[in-house]
Write a protein that holds these residues in place. Structure first.
Motif, PDB file in Angstrom:
ATOM      1  N   ALA A  96      85.232 -10.267  28.324  1.00 29.03           N
ATOM      2  CA  ALA A  96      84.805 -11.452  27.717  1.00 29.03           C
ATOM      3  C   ALA A  96      85.068 -11.278  26.149  1.00 29.03           C
ATOM      4  N   GLY A  97      85.209  -9.991  25.654  1.00 21.46           N
ATOM      5  CA  GLY A  97      85.418  -9.699  24.392  1.00 21.46           C
ATOM      6  C   GLY A  97      84.642 -10.146  23.359  1.00 21.46           C
ATOM      7  N   VAL A  98      83.205 -10.000  23.647  1.00 26.07           N
ATOM      8  CA  VAL A  98      82.246 -10.727  22.770  1.00 26.07           C
ATOM      9  C   VAL A  98      81.543  -9.382  21.910  1.00 26.07           C
ATOM     10  N   SER A  99      80.898  -9.713  20.850  1.00 23.08           N
ATOM     11  CA  SER A  99      80.517  -8.687  20.011  1.00 23.08           C
ATOM     12  C   SER A  99      79.352  -7.902  20.609  1.00 23.08           C
ATOM     13  N   TRP A 100      78.955  -6.848  19.977  1.00 18.30           N
ATOM     14  CA  TRP A 100      77.948  -5.798  20.568  1.00 18.30           C
ATOM     15  C   TRP A 100      76.619  -6.516  20.737  1.00 18.30           C
ATOM     16  N   LEU A 101      76.265  -7.283  19.617  1.00 19.84           N
ATOM     17  CA  LEU A 101      75.033  -8.048  19.604  1.00 19.84           C
ATOM     18  C   LEU A 101      74.853  -9.046  20.525  1.00 19.84           C
ATOM     19  N   GLN A 102      75.931  -9.830  21.025  1.00 19.88           N
ATOM     20  CA  GLN A 102      76.034 -11.012  21.890  1.00 19.88           C
ATOM     21  C   GLN A 102      75.961 -10.008  23.443  1.00 19.88           C
ATOM     22  N   THR A 103      76.601  -9.146  23.401  1.00 19.04           N
ATOM     23  CA  THR A 103      76.584  -8.449  24.712  1.00 19.04           C
ATOM     24  C   THR A 103      75.076  -7.916  25.210  1.00 19.04           C
ATOM     25  N   LEU A 104      74.650  -7.249  24.225  1.00 19.32           N
ATOM     26  CA  LEU A 104      73.242  -6.829  24.434  1.00 19.32           C
ATOM     27  C   LEU A 104      72.303  -8.103  24.543  1.00 19.32           C
ATOM     28  N   LEU A 105      72.297  -9.064  23.882  1.00 20.47           N
ATOM     29  CA  LEU A 105      71.326  -9.999  24.077  1.00 20.47           C
ATOM     30  C   LEU A 105      71.600 -10.888  25.497  1.00 20.47           C
ATOM     31  N   LEU A 106      72.870 -11.005  25.868  1.00 16.27           N
ATOM     32  CA  LEU A 106      73.210 -11.549  27.149  1.00 16.27           C
ATOM     33  C   LEU A 106      72.767 -10.915  28.257  1.00 16.27           C
ATOM     34  N   SER A 107      73.093  -9.337  27.961  1.00 14.64           N
ATOM     35  CA  SER A 107      72.733  -8.512  29.226  1.00 14.64           C
ATOM     36  C   SER A 107      71.137  -8.265  29.349  1.00 14.64           C
ATOM     37  N   GLY A 108      70.687  -8.180  28.307  1.00 12.61           N
ATOM     38  CA  GLY A 108      69.133  -8.136  28.365  1.00 12.61           C
ATOM     39  C   GLY A 108      68.415  -9.502  28.873  1.00 12.61           C
ATOM     40  N   PHE A 109      68.925 -10.722  28.675  1.00 13.05           N
ATOM     41  CA  PHE A 109      68.549 -11.894  29.252  1.00 13.05           C
ATOM     42  C   PHE A 109      68.884 -11.738  30.875  1.00 13.05           C
ATOM     43  N   GLY A 110      70.258 -11.493  31.218  1.00 13.62           N
ATOM     44  CA  GLY A 110      70.395 -11.220  32.497  1.00 13.62           C
ATOM     45  C   GLY A 110      69.581 -10.629  33.444  1.00 13.62           C
ATOM     46  N   ILE A 111      69.280  -9.120  32.922  1.00 14.80           N
ATOM     47  CA  ILE A 111      68.304  -8.343  33.688  1.00 14.80           C
ATOM     48  C   ILE A 111      67.002  -8.955  33.861  1.00 14.80           C
ATOM     49  N   GLY A 112      66.486  -9.436  32.404  1.00 15.66           N
ATOM     50  CA  GLY A 112      65.325 -10.013  32.553  1.00 15.66           C
ATOM     51  C   GLY A 112      65.081 -11.060  33.577  1.00 15.66           C
TER      52      GLY A 112
END
Length: 671
Positions: A626-642
């Motif tokens: 997707a080529g998104v920033s590290w901040l967006q990556t961590l936020l979206l990944s955290g949301f998905g796992i949560g």
């Protein structure tokens, strides 16, 4: 008049119970739970009811009924979101909605399709409840008139819809349906327990493939992979197009169609064991057959949404008839509902209808009221939820892969679920690529078990009656109802063969060399031949007759296709290959590289367990693909796992474990 004198007082008492504030609160809670569960592909009413079943102990009976009925009523409504927006059947009852609902989303008319679907569902639910109110008093003779030959013929009528859904080449549709029927026979035979295709060395396949996995594999994975390759939003226009008011106008313009499909839903729902597995296909086939202009079906015709959706919710009302009158579940969700009734102290059957008619009507009209609340909420939310189709799909796909893998695992709580999902998904991709009808395949798979069961049982009873006298046997298999359904089936096949080529087939399908389509057809032929020979080696006649017969017919279809391939040039439609032209050929990303991302998630899950694998997968996908920033990556990944932890916690479900969990005792959610 006697019926009215009996029904009206009970109905008045039921309505006073329903509109009590406490019951309304529980009904609304059930509706919200149903909406939440129904939105996720593959979960459906059984998962939702299983969630509330433990709370039935000690509950006030009418409150417990309101909670369960509220949940049952709206799952067939909310599962439309996945079917229309993502091209993924939300449940078995919303498979036909995908055919025209998803193309409408691609055109940028998602809000219109959703609102038309919800109004149709609302109308179907209300009409079903209205019919059920009076029908429940006179339904016993009709239900008792449906014996095994009649139920077998209804199943055959469902299979005849293959003619309508076969696409450009009816023979390809027959082969696809035959393949679905043959895959549906994998495992232990229902009559004698003989093993077919499998051995005890592969215990996962002893029970065959789960419908949830086949539905997700045949429709969800091919569509997600195709959209992910494009790297854009689902809606080509980037907008939502016409709003919910236009969908309401569409429904009103097709009111007569909605009434007829609702009637089909009630009648099919009444027959135990059929329900959602066949009603949407029969309604879709009827919608196509009764329309003068058939050219737009399969490409985004609003009537292809209104017909099946009207029948879905009406079917829930019909399904209550055998459940309440005889205590016979009309579907899987009704089986769980029966368990809930028992926990509340009710004993469904003739006694309940005779002595607790007010409670019976409470169930019926709670269903109607829940439809109103659920459809109203869905219509209000459809405009906002439809905005999913305007988001870049690369940001949506990893979360869909996540939900699909989790939903598939709930089938048998085995890593075999994920392997089966990947295998069926690959088959779905090939069927889509070479224009073999996926709806025809799914109809074959869905109806395989009941077609074999009804055929075996009807055959045994008919044989014993023929031994007594020819007249008695003939009367059994050629009852008036059987002959009527047989006539409808023949008419359906004739119309389907004439009109089916205009439906679901591209105007000019892209073609390339003969090689790829020929290799795929040879693979299908090889599998069917192997399954046919395997069936012939079974000793018990009742276990081999169905797969042997279906296998022979499918083999004849395969050989006819092979002969035609040898005789026609490579520009003929029989060599359709979507990798040679159109969107798939022009996609910026490759087919197997894109599918490889899903394989990456499943392989990691088998090694590290689902949650650890999901964290690695989301971070890698969002950064690399997707080529998104590290901040967006961590936020979206955290949301998905949560979100997955929350969902599993609420539903009381486990995550797929991996090799790591066999050596280390890890805390939840890493177990």
């Amino acid at each position: 008049m006697d019926l009215l004198a009996t029904a009206l007082p009970a109905l008045g008492e039921a309505l006073s119970l329903i509109f009590h504030p406490q019951q309304m609160m529980f009904l609304a809670l059930g509706v919200l739970l149903g909406l939440s569960v129904g939105v996720f592909p593959g979960l459906g009413g059984i998962a939702g009811l299983s969630l509330v079943l433990p709370f039935m102990f000690g509950m006030e009976p009418v409150s417990g009924l309101a909670l369960m009925v509220g949940l049952i009523a709206v799952v067939p409504t909310s599962d439309t979101f996945a079917s229309v927006l993502l091209g993924i059947p939300g449940s078995t009852a919303s498979q036909a909605t995908v055919l025209d609902g998803f193309p409408l989303s691609k055109k940028g008319e998602a809000a219109r399709a959703l609102s038309a679907a919800f109004v149709s569902s609302l109308f179907g639910g209300l009409l079903g409840a209205l019919v059920l109110t009076f029908f429940i008093l006179i339904a016993r003779p009709l239900i008792l008139a449906f014996g095994l030959p009649e139920m077998l013929m209804i199943t055959v009528l469902g299979l005849s819809m293959v003619a309508i859904l076969a696409g450009r080449l009816p023979l390809k549709g027959v082969v696809a349906a035959g393949l679905g029927l043959m895959i549906g026979t994998i495992g232990e035979a229902p009559a004698g327990g003989s093993l077919r295709i499998v051995t005890y060395d592969i215990p996962y396949l002893l029970d065959g493939f789960s419908l949830v996995i086949v539905g997700l594999g045949i429709f969800a994975i091919p569509e997600i992979v195709a959209l992910l390759r494009q790297d854009r939003a689902i809606s080509k226009s980037g907008g939502l197009g016409k709003g919910w008011l236009d969908g309401l106008k569409d429904w009103f313009a097709n009111l007569w169609l909605s009434i007829r499909c609702s009637a089909i839903g009630v009648l099919v729902g009444v027959i135990p064991g059929l329900g959602g597995s066949v009603v949407d296909w029969i309604a879709y086939g009827f919608t196509v057959q009764s329309s003068k202009d058939k050219s737009k079906f399969g490409k985004g015709d609003i009537r292809g949404v209104i017909g099946p959706e009207s029948s879905n919710n009406a079917k829930e009302g019909g399904g209550l008839v055998p459940t309440l009158i005889f205590g016979i579940p009309g579907s899987g969700s009704m089986a769980v509902f029966l368990g809930g009734l028992a926990l509340l102290g009710y004993d469904p059957g003739p006694h309940m209808v005779r002595h607790n008619l007010d409670i019976t009507y409470t169930i019926v009209w709670s269903l109607a009221l829940a439809n109103v609340i659920g459809a109203g909420l869905c219509i209000l939310l459809s405009g906002q939820i439809a905005k999913l189709t305007t988001i870049r799909f690369t940001l949506v796909a990893p979360f869909l892969f996540m939900v699909i893998a989790f939903a598939a695992f709930q089938s048998r709580q085995s890593l075999g679920d994920l392997v089966a999902l990947m295998a069926i998904g690959a088959l779905g991709i090939f069927l889509r690529r070479f224009e073999f009808s996926r709806p025809a395949f799914l109809i074959g798979f869905v109806l395989s078990y009941q077609a074999e069961t009804f055929a075996n049982m009807a055959n045994q009873i008919a044989a014993s009656r023929f031994r007594r006298s020819f007249e008695e046997g003939f009367d059994y298999i050629a009852s008036p109802i059987v002959l009527i359904i047989l006539a409808l089936t023949i008419v359906s096949i004739i119309i389907g063969i004439r009109q089916g080529k205009h439906i679901l087939g591209a105007e000019n399908p892209p073609t390339g060399s003969k090689r790829a389509p020929l290799i795929f057809l040879l693979c299908i032929t090889g599998y069917v031949a192997y399954a046919w020979v395997d069936a012939l080696q079974i000793r018990m006649v009742s276990d081999k007759i169905f797969p042997a017969t279906v296998g022979a017919v499918t083999l004849i279809g395969c050989l006819a296709l092979l002969i035609r391939m040898m005789l026609v040039p490579e520009t003929d439609a029989i060599f359709a290959d979507h990798e040679q032209g159109g969107e798939d050929a022009e996609a910026p990303h490759g087919l197997w590289a894109t599918l490889g991302w899903f394989a990456f998630l499943l392989a990691l899950s088998s090694l590290l367990g689902f949650i650890l694998a999901l964290g690695i997968f989301l971070v890698t996908f969002l950064r690399v693909r997707a080529g998104v920033s590290w901040l967006q990556t961590l936020l979206l990944s955290g949301f998905g796992i949560g979100f997955m932890c929350f969902l599993a916690g609420i539903l009381g479900r486990d995550f797929p474990p991996g090799l790591l969990q066999e050596f280390f005792d890890l805390p939840w959610p890493f177990t």
